[in-house]
Design a protein around this motif. Sequence first.
Motif: not given
Length: 416
Positions: A349, A405-406, A408-410, A344-345, A342
């Motif tokens: 963001d 966020y869990s 999503a992917e960066v 990282t996201q 999270d």
Amino acid sequence: MDLFEKIAANRGPLGSHSHYAHGYFTFPKLEGEIKPRMIFRGKEVLTWSLNNYLGLANHPEVRKADADAAAEFGMALPMGARMMSGNSNLHEQLENELAEFVMKPDCMLLNFGYQGVVSIIDAMVNRHDVIVYDAESHACIIDGVRLHAGKRFVYTHNDMGSLEKQLERAKRLTDETGGGILVITEGVFGMSGNQGDLRGVIALKEKFQFRLFVDDAHGFGTMGATGAGTGEEQGIQDGIDLYFSTFAKSMASIGAFVAGPENVIEYLRYNMRSQIFAKSLPMPLVVGALKRLELLRTQPELKENLWIIVRALQSGLREKGFNIGTTTSPVTPVLLEGQIPDATQVTFDLRENHGIFCSIVVYPVVPKGVIMLRIIPTAVHTLEDVDTTIKAFEVVQEKLAKGLYSKAEVPAGLQN
């Protein structure tokens, strides 16, 4: 095992993430002049991660003093260590002015803050002495303590009951060895932002006969009526035996100093190996520090502007329901719930979609399940910057709560 093979097998707790983190999450490059808005990967970002508390990094008088000194002296003068060939009237002038500013009899310049703290500890204690230190002390203190050949005890952060128990243990040992006790803490703790309980520590001095060494890197210039630091803020500057600060925060430069009794500072001049065997602080840094100290003394509006931003930021965050811990200084931690993925996201963001650049801290620096957004306000931020940031944090907080966020992917390749 071959040393290089060992390193290949274990990159360390941070290095193990370097394959994807380097260049974005770690070792990012902020470009342009040091100011609240800088360039990150080609985009303008509102920056809250620079310890430029008083905005001196690009103050016009500071820039001129630095440039003029570099033109006059170059970066080499003086050549050699101060003890051998690297002393000057300006070095001594800076020491005298710093001593007066922090209300101590004498002062010694140091080349670097981290190196200085390690070396002060090394010089002050031997195997017969005992160190007692706060559990949340900075890495430079921890490294200095690790070098100590004698006993050391750690007390729970700012817990005076815990400190007293450790002092009792220390005193039993020093009664046997004939050694002394050195207590080490910080004026302002750089992660939590809370002040060391210096008053509480000093109240125990009469009972246990120890000496107190305070690292006030984040307090010098920001705390106290004149900016002389956390000791001045708490009204106990006289109770600090050795007062240390770096030029890397409020002074926006390189170097550091330690101040205290004349005989102790004289002892350190002749016994601190990191200074005896290292080149003297270059003249432009000395001249620049003199100008910065002059501005600290003569322009109180610098600190006043800082605290306008600090109060607006911290009160605004609290009003919106954010947890900013126990800070009583400009350092402003924003504590969110989430895991390392999270975090990282959140970083991605904030930087890519909101244009906000701040330091993000995760386990093991903070407990598991906690994400810390570490905000460093400065005198050159604006109230508009504060409003923009709080609104961005509200969006992030809502996404975290919904678990977005869990899912999503960066995007790959951010480190390139």
